[in-house]
Design an enzyme around this catalytic site. Structure first.
Site, PDB file in Angstrom:
ATOM      1  N   ARG A 240      37.286  -5.839 -44.917  1.00 42.79           N
ATOM      2  CA  ARG A 240      36.429  -6.736 -43.912  1.00 42.79           C
ATOM      3  C   ARG A 240      37.489  -7.134 -42.807  1.00 42.79           C
ATOM      4  O   ARG A 240      38.704  -7.190 -43.238  1.00 42.79           O
ATOM      5  CB  ARG A 240      36.071  -8.167 -44.606  1.00 42.79           C
ATOM      6  CG  ARG A 240      34.980  -8.017 -45.385  1.00 42.79           C
ATOM      7  CD  ARG A 240      33.661  -8.115 -44.290  1.00 42.79           C
ATOM      8  NE  ARG A 240      32.477  -8.093 -45.228  1.00 42.79           N
ATOM      9  CZ  ARG A 240      31.744  -6.982 -45.576  1.00 42.79           C
ATOM     10  NH1 ARG A 240      32.239  -5.829 -45.480  1.00 42.79           N
ATOM     11  NH2 ARG A 240      30.823  -7.023 -46.348  1.00 42.79           N
ATOM     12  N   GLU A 269      34.034  -8.382 -35.390  1.00 42.71           N
ATOM     13  CA  GLU A 269      33.246  -7.173 -35.205  1.00 42.71           C
ATOM     14  C   GLU A 269      31.713  -7.550 -34.512  1.00 42.71           C
ATOM     15  O   GLU A 269      31.280  -8.788 -35.244  1.00 42.71           O
ATOM     16  CB  GLU A 269      33.134  -6.063 -36.131  1.00 42.71           C
ATOM     17  CG  GLU A 269      32.579  -6.661 -37.455  1.00 42.71           C
ATOM     18  CD  GLU A 269      32.758  -5.577 -38.711  1.00 42.71           C
ATOM     19  OE1 GLU A 269      34.086  -5.245 -38.834  1.00 42.71           O
ATOM     20  OE2 GLU A 269      31.662  -5.276 -39.113  1.00 42.71           O
ATOM     21  N   HIS A 287      32.271   0.207 -38.821  1.00 37.17           N
ATOM     22  CA  HIS A 287      32.008  -0.441 -40.015  1.00 37.17           C
ATOM     23  C   HIS A 287      30.944   0.649 -40.654  1.00 37.17           C
ATOM     24  O   HIS A 287      29.661   0.334 -40.839  1.00 37.17           O
ATOM     25  CB  HIS A 287      31.558  -1.874 -39.823  1.00 37.17           C
ATOM     26  CG  HIS A 287      31.507  -2.411 -41.260  1.00 37.17           C
ATOM     27  ND1 HIS A 287      31.507  -4.009 -41.105  1.00 37.17           N
ATOM     28  CD2 HIS A 287      31.082  -1.895 -42.390  1.00 37.17           C
ATOM     29  CE1 HIS A 287      31.477  -4.166 -42.406  1.00 37.17           C
ATOM     30  NE2 HIS A 287      31.106  -3.111 -43.230  1.00 37.17           N
TER      31      HIS A 287
HETATM   32  C1  8YV Z   1      27.480  -2.431 -45.056  1.00 37.86           C
HETATM   33  C2  8YV Z   1      29.463  -3.540 -46.297  1.00 37.86           C
HETATM   34  O1  8YV Z   1      27.092  -1.390 -44.302  1.00 37.86           O
HETATM   35  O2  8YV Z   1      28.479  -3.506 -48.420  1.00 37.86           O
HETATM   36  C3  8YV Z   1      29.217  -4.189 -47.509  1.00 37.86           C
HETATM   37  O3  8YV Z   1      29.815  -5.175 -47.918  1.00 37.86           O
HETATM   38  O4  8YV Z   1      30.445  -4.025 -45.572  1.00 37.86           O
HETATM   39  C4  8YV Z   1      28.750  -2.389 -45.788  1.00 37.86           C
HETATM   40  O5  8YV Z   1      28.524  -1.337 -46.816  1.00 37.86           O
HETATM   41  C5  8YV Z   1      26.972  -3.541 -44.487  1.00 37.86           C
HETATM   42  O6  8YV Z   1      27.794  -4.735 -45.025  1.00 37.86           O
HETATM   43  C6  8YV Z   1      25.139  -3.891 -45.084  1.00 37.86           C
HETATM   44  O7  8YV Z   1      25.188  -5.059 -45.123  1.00 37.86           O
END
Ligand code: 8YV
Length: 328
Positions: A240, A269, A287
């Site tokens: 993150r 982001e 991401h």
């Molecule tokens: C997603 C992610 O693309 O799962 C997670 O925590 O960061 C990613 O896989 C995104 O957050 C979808 O909600």
């Protein structure tokens, strides 16, 4: 009998709304935009459940303004956007979407680490810019991946999947730092060794960050930590934004304090720290670590199943605050 009203807060595969519409009255965000907080609160009025992603800010104020909510289901494994304690206090079930994305995300983490070590993005930009005129012994020389020491910060499911790739596929000695040590039967097949954080930073040739974001992991990698790393090392962050201090990282890259970085996540982001855009030795992706069609579909369907289960009085597959669930 009146049907429950639910909200699909993000533009997502049509299959999600189609499935949900078999059971509920569905209002869906059909545009590829994020609803702001006020819009979200307005749309959540009268809704008992919502399908969300990792970008909707769910806190006590929003929950207080949406008293009908009983369940929030996120199609993400990470949930630092959600105040889980506030959900629990209000009796709102919160579910996430773990496991289904582990291998896909590990593939990407490994690919980003390799692209970083072998300078793939930087050399591609050079070629596209028409700058390639001759072979040179030192043109885009990078660092080996095979046999190099793989350092992993955060050794959950995705960290372990990356360790497997490194140890079994690329002969990499694996060291890791995590709050808790893996059980010996998990460490042994990977030859993985728990080390203190400073030792991880000092020894890793390629450091991959997979630790969830929380107050305690905020800027876990900043100027002081980067100063401990080898100048030949690379850093890859697929966890993150905010786990790494992006401004400090940009300075370390510009000063060649470390060799290169690969970043899929950023503080604030989709904004990216402008200094990161100026340095050549960083690979930047928006991401997308879990972004394969098959995996995104599995994540969406798991989130859909969780929502349906809770609203039909069944236990969800992957609850984050199971203590809220009432015994049947
Ligand atoms: C997603 C992610 O693309 O799962 C997670 O925590 O960061 C990613 O896989 C995104 O957050 C979808 O909600």
């Amino acid at each position: 009998m009146t049907r429950h009203a639910i909200l699909v807060a993000r533009h997502i595969f049509p299959e999600v709304s189609q499935r949900l519409a078999q059971h509920f009255e569905v209002e869906a965000n059909n545009a590829p935009i994020e609803w702001g907080r006020d819009e979200l609160i307005r749309r959540l009025q009268g809704k008992v459940g919502a399908f969300i992603s990792s970008t909707e800010p769910i806190d006590a104020t929003l929950l207080a303004a949406c008293p009908d909510l009983r369940v929030l289901s996120s199609m993400s494994v990470g949930y630092n956007n959600v105040d889980v304690a506030a959900c629990t206090a209000r009796g709102v079930v919160f579910t996430n979407a773990p496991d289904v994305l582990t291998e896909t995300t590990a593939d990407f983490g490994f690919a980003l680490m390799m692209a970083t070590a072998r300078r793939i993005a930087e050399s591609e930009h050079f070629l596209r810019a028409g700058k390639w005129q001759r072979w040179a012994y030192d043109m885009f020389v990078g660092a080996d991946v095979h046999g190099a020491t793989l350092g992993i910060l955060g050794m959950g499911r995705i960290g372990q999947a990356i360790a497997r790739r490194g140890a079994l596929g690329f002969g990499m000695p694996v060291i890791y730092h995590n709050r808790s040590r893996l059980a010996p039967e998990l460490e042994a097949p990977l030859g993985a060794r728990w080390v203190a954080k400073d030792e991880l930073l000092r020894q890793a040739d390629h450091l991959v960050i997979v630790v969830p974001y929380s107050a305690s992991s905020h800027h876990a990698i900043g100027a002081a930590e980067l100063a401990l790393m080898k100048s030949s090392a690379t850093l890859t962050n697929i966890a993150r934004g905010g786990v790494v201090d992006d401004a400090a990282l940009a300075r370390a890259l510009a000063d060649r304090r470390i060799a290169a970085a690969g970043l899929d996540v950023f503080e604030g982001e989709p904004e990216v720290h402008p200094a990161l855009l100026q340095v050549p030795n960083v690979v930047l992706t928006p991401h997308i670590a879990s972004a394969t069609i098959a995996t995104r579909m599995k994540m969406a369907m798991l989130a859909t199943d969780n929502l349906i289960a809770v609203l039909q009085g069944r236990p969800p597959l992957t609850p984050v605050n199971p203590q809220v669930l009432k015994p049947a």
